[in-house]
Each structure stands twice: as C-alpha cells, then as structure tokens.
Design a protein around this motif. Structure first.
Motif, PDB file in Angstrom:
ATOM      1  N   GLU A   1       0.805  -1.217   0.000  1.00  0.00           N
ATOM      2  CA  GLU A   1       0.000   0.000   0.000  1.00  0.00           C
ATOM      3  C   GLU A   1       0.842   1.272   0.000  1.00  0.00           C
ATOM      4  OE1 GLU A   1      -3.325   0.440  -0.356  1.00  0.00           O
ATOM      5  OE2 GLU A   1      -3.405  -1.706  -0.771  1.00  0.00           O
ATOM      6  N   ASP A   2       1.950   1.290   0.732  1.00  0.00           N
ATOM      7  CA  ASP A   2       2.789   2.489   0.764  1.00  0.00           C
ATOM      8  C   ASP A   2       3.334   2.821  -0.628  1.00  0.00           C
ATOM      9  OD1 ASP A   2       2.393   2.848   3.455  1.00  0.00           O
ATOM     10  OD2 ASP A   2       4.252   1.863   4.063  1.00  0.00           O
ATOM     11  N   LEU A   3       3.752   1.783  -1.340  1.00  0.00           N
ATOM     12  CA  LEU A   3       4.283   1.999  -2.681  1.00  0.00           C
ATOM     13  C   LEU A   3       3.171   2.382  -3.652  1.00  0.00           C
ATOM     14  CD1 LEU A   3       6.751   2.058  -4.437  1.00  0.00           C
ATOM     15  CD2 LEU A   3       6.569  -0.427  -4.729  1.00  0.00           C
ATOM     16  N   ILE A   4       1.983   1.830  -3.455  1.00  0.00           N
ATOM     17  CA  ILE A   4       0.836   2.212  -4.290  1.00  0.00           C
ATOM     18  C   ILE A   4       0.565   3.704  -4.155  1.00  0.00           C
ATOM     19  CG2 ILE A   4      -1.681   2.015  -4.529  1.00  0.00           C
ATOM     20  CD1 ILE A   4      -1.404  -0.964  -3.929  1.00  0.00           C
ATOM     21  N   VAL A   5       0.637   4.208  -2.933  1.00  0.00           N
ATOM     22  CA  VAL A   5       0.419   5.644  -2.709  1.00  0.00           C
ATOM     23  C   VAL A   5       1.456   6.464  -3.466  1.00  0.00           C
ATOM     24  CG1 VAL A   5       0.491   7.487  -0.986  1.00  0.00           C
ATOM     25  CG2 VAL A   5      -0.712   5.351  -0.477  1.00  0.00           C
ATOM     26  N   ASP A   6       2.728   6.078  -3.362  1.00  0.00           N
ATOM     27  CA  ASP A   6       3.797   6.814  -4.043  1.00  0.00           C
ATOM     28  C   ASP A   6       3.604   6.803  -5.562  1.00  0.00           C
ATOM     29  OD1 ASP A   6       4.946   7.397  -1.632  1.00  0.00           O
ATOM     30  OD2 ASP A   6       6.573   5.941  -1.802  1.00  0.00           O
ATOM     31  N   LEU A   7       3.332   5.623  -6.097  1.00  0.00           N
ATOM     32  CA  LEU A   7       3.200   5.493  -7.547  1.00  0.00           C
ATOM     33  C   LEU A   7       1.997   6.264  -8.079  1.00  0.00           C
ATOM     34  CD1 LEU A   7       4.061   1.712  -8.017  1.00  0.00           C
ATOM     35  CD2 LEU A   7       5.477   3.665  -8.663  1.00  0.00           C
ATOM     36  N   THR A   8       0.892   6.237  -7.347  1.00  0.00           N
ATOM     37  CA  THR A   8      -0.290   6.942  -7.828  1.00  0.00           C
ATOM     38  C   THR A   8      -0.144   8.455  -7.678  1.00  0.00           C
ATOM     39  OG1 THR A   8      -1.392   6.512  -5.697  1.00  0.00           O
ATOM     40  CG2 THR A   8      -1.909   5.038  -7.525  1.00  0.00           C
ATOM     41  N   ILE A   9       0.499   8.912  -6.611  1.00  0.00           N
ATOM     42  CA  ILE A   9       0.716  10.354  -6.465  1.00  0.00           C
ATOM     43  C   ILE A   9       1.556  10.877  -7.624  1.00  0.00           C
ATOM     44  CG2 ILE A   9       1.924  12.127  -5.119  1.00  0.00           C
ATOM     45  CD1 ILE A   9       1.027  10.682  -2.594  1.00  0.00           C
ATOM     46  N   GLY A  10       2.671  10.189  -7.910  1.00  0.00           N
ATOM     47  CA  GLY A  10       3.526  10.609  -9.013  1.00  0.00           C
ATOM     48  C   GLY A  10       2.826  10.536 -10.350  1.00  0.00           C
ATOM     49  N   SER A  11       2.073   9.469 -10.567  1.00  0.00           N
ATOM     50  CA  SER A  11       1.398   9.283 -11.849  1.00  0.00           C
ATOM     51  C   SER A  11       0.277  10.292 -12.048  1.00  0.00           C
ATOM     52  CB  SER A  11       0.841   7.857 -11.940  1.00  0.00           C
ATOM     53  OG  SER A  11       1.881   6.902 -11.863  1.00  0.00           O
ATOM     54  N   ILE A  12      -0.494  10.552 -10.987  1.00  0.00           N
ATOM     55  CA  ILE A  12      -1.614  11.486 -11.118  1.00  0.00           C
ATOM     56  C   ILE A  12      -1.118  12.914 -11.290  1.00  0.00           C
ATOM     57  CG2 ILE A  12      -3.666  12.418  -9.987  1.00  0.00           C
ATOM     58  CD1 ILE A  12      -3.773   9.501 -11.196  1.00  0.00           C
ATOM     59  N   GLU A  13       0.041  13.234 -10.725  1.00  0.00           N
ATOM     60  CA  GLU A  13       0.636  14.545 -10.984  1.00  0.00           C
ATOM     61  C   GLU A  13       0.895  14.703 -12.478  1.00  0.00           C
ATOM     62  OE1 GLU A  13       1.341  18.124  -9.886  1.00  0.00           O
ATOM     63  OE2 GLU A  13       1.280  16.702  -8.219  1.00  0.00           O
ATOM     64  N   ALA A  14       1.374  13.630 -13.108  1.00  0.00           N
ATOM     65  CA  ALA A  14       1.626  13.672 -14.555  1.00  0.00           C
ATOM     66  C   ALA A  14       0.323  13.779 -15.340  1.00  0.00           C
ATOM     67  CB  ALA A  14       2.401  12.424 -14.979  1.00  0.00           C
ATOM     68  N   VAL A  15      -0.711  13.053 -14.918  1.00  0.00           N
ATOM     69  CA  VAL A  15      -2.015  13.132 -15.583  1.00  0.00           C
ATOM     70  C   VAL A  15      -2.588  14.543 -15.455  1.00  0.00           C
ATOM     71  CG1 VAL A  15      -4.391  12.275 -15.608  1.00  0.00           C
ATOM     72  CG2 VAL A  15      -2.503  10.683 -15.253  1.00  0.00           C
ATOM     73  N   GLU A  16      -2.446  15.131 -14.265  1.00  0.00           N
ATOM     74  CA  GLU A  16      -2.952  16.493 -14.053  1.00  0.00           C
ATOM     75  C   GLU A  16      -2.256  17.484 -14.982  1.00  0.00           C
ATOM     76  OE1 GLU A  16      -3.693  19.672 -10.396  1.00  0.00           O
ATOM     77  OE2 GLU A  16      -2.867  17.679  -9.992  1.00  0.00           O
ATOM     78  N   ASN A  17      -0.955  17.299 -15.164  1.00  0.00           N
ATOM     79  CA  ASN A  17      -0.225  18.158 -16.105  1.00  0.00           C
ATOM     80  C   ASN A  17      -0.723  17.963 -17.529  1.00  0.00           C
ATOM     81  OD1 ASN A  17       1.438  19.495 -14.281  1.00  0.00           O
ATOM     82  ND2 ASN A  17       3.032  17.956 -14.384  1.00  0.00           N
ATOM     83  N   ALA A  18      -1.017  16.706 -17.898  1.00  0.00           N
ATOM     84  CA  ALA A  18      -1.527  16.428 -19.243  1.00  0.00           C
ATOM     85  C   ALA A  18      -2.862  17.121 -19.465  1.00  0.00           C
ATOM     86  CB  ALA A  18      -1.672  14.921 -19.446  1.00  0.00           C
ATOM     87  N   VAL A  19      -3.675  17.198 -18.411  1.00  0.00           N
ATOM     88  CA  VAL A  19      -4.963  17.887 -18.510  1.00  0.00           C
ATOM     89  C   VAL A  19      -4.746  19.395 -18.561  1.00  0.00           C
ATOM     90  CG1 VAL A  19      -7.127  18.367 -17.293  1.00  0.00           C
ATOM     91  CG2 VAL A  19      -6.231  16.031 -17.370  1.00  0.00           C
TER      92      VAL A  19
END
Length: 221
Positions: free
Chosen positions: A120-138
């Motif tokens: 779960e800790d790694l899931i949080v890290d990976l999703t935070i980083g990935s969603i930051e990239a998605v937000e930039n794409a938007v």
C-alpha cells in the motif's frame, strides 16, 4: 445518443470490472467520456439511472460501498465481474476535468497495483507521481485524448507512459520562465515526481505538438 437502462448498466459493469472506484457523479462523467471519445456524441440518460444501477449492483453483491468513503462504489471482493490480473494496462481518457480523468486513472491504477501484490505504501507513491503527470496532461493539453499505459516488467520495474496533444503554447516564453528545457519539461510537480520515481522524462515533441511523459520505479523484490 440515447441509451437504455440495460446499456447504461453494461457500461457501469465494465467500469467496475476495470477497477474504477468513484461516486455516482464520477461514473456518470466516465460514461459521458467514453461515449464522446468513441462516438463523438453526448449520451442522453436520466440523471437518477446511474445511482440506481450502482445501488442495485451493491444489492446483488457485484459492487460494494468503499470503506474509505461510503459515497463511493467499487468492485465487490467476490464479484463475478472481476477480470484476470494482467501485467500491463493501456487505455485512453479525455483530458478535461469535467470527466474526472485523474480519479479515473488513480482508481484504475490502484486496482491494477493491488491485484499485482504491490504494498500500500508503494501504491500511494506510484499513484501520487502518476496522477501529478495526468494532471499536467490535462492542464497543458488541448482537452483531447490522453494515452495512458503502465506495466510491471519481468525485471521488477513499474513503467508508465503518457502522451497528450498540447494546446497553443508560447514555448520560448515558457523556456525563459523555467517551465521547459530543451529535452524535458519542468512543469508543476516535477520535484514531487522526481522524488517518487527512479527515472523520469517529460519531453515536448514539437513536430507532433505532443507531450510525452515516461517514468520508472524499481519495485522491491
């Protein structure tokens, strides 16, 4: 484009099967997004259909209320809709906030990572980083299609790749402000992403008017 109650239920079942978690407004937005992306038409559906179908799926134990937020719906643990676990996913979203693309990718990615046994800790890290990239794409995109692909390689590396079309930008001015460099984009949140990923690159493909984001994270063995 009008849909019957049965057609809307089939679409919601597909969303749940893909690991989507959200409230009824999220599911309504995702149905709109998929319909516009595939058919270029806005779907016509009664506003009370989506929550009714979701509640019916909870009653039949195909869906469940989220433990973190009872307003949200997710796939039930023993649901017959559950798909076989894969090592990669690839799909398209529309880069407009009204379609909740960040929540779409976040919940789908979290489901993918959990199914592959990531802690779960790694899931949080990976999703935070990935969603930051998605937000930039938007934020920097033209509101059109965003290509999303991620995988867990045999070598034990998580990889993610995003491609989006860019809206009109003055590249030279942005370079002067430090937002862009010649090979990578220093958009908002870059320091967060650099901390959470082991390798990362964000490039502007000027000939295609696209942004290409790629990142990797070594997974613990």
């Amino acid at each position: 484009m009008s849909f019957s109650l049965g057609e809307i239920e089939a679409r919601i079942r597909e969303l749940l099967a893909n690991g989507l978690t959200g409230n009824s407004q999220d599911f309504h937005a995702w149905i709109r997004m998929d319909t516009l992306r595939k058919f270029r038409e806005e779907p016509i559906l009664a506003p009370d259909w989506v929550p009714k179908i979701l509640d019916d799926l909870v009653a039949s134990k195909e869906a469940a209320k989220s433990k973190l937020d009872p307003r949200e719906y997710t796939l039930a643990p023993d649901s017959s809709l559950r798909k076989k676990t894969t090592k990669n996913e690839e799909y398209l979203v529309l880069g407009r906030t009204e379609f909740q693309p960040m929540q779409y990718v976040r919940s789908r990615m979290e489901s993918f990572l959990r199914a592959n046994g990531i802690n779960e800790d790694l899931i949080v890290d990976l999703t935070i980083g990935s969603i930051e990239a998605v937000e930039n794409a938007v934020k920097y995109g033209d509101g059109g299609t965003v290509e999303v692909a991620y995988s867990i390689e045999k070598s034990g590396i998580f990889k993610i790749r995003l491609v989006n079309n860019l809206r009109e930008l003055n590249i030279e001015e942005d370079i002067e402000r430090g937002k862009f460099s010649s090979t990578a984009t220093l958009m908002r949140g870059m320091m967060v992403m650099q901390k959470l990923f082991d390798k990362m690159d964000l490039e502007i493909l000027e000939d295609k008017r696209q942004a290409l984001f790629m990142a990797e994270k070594n997974l613990p063995k």
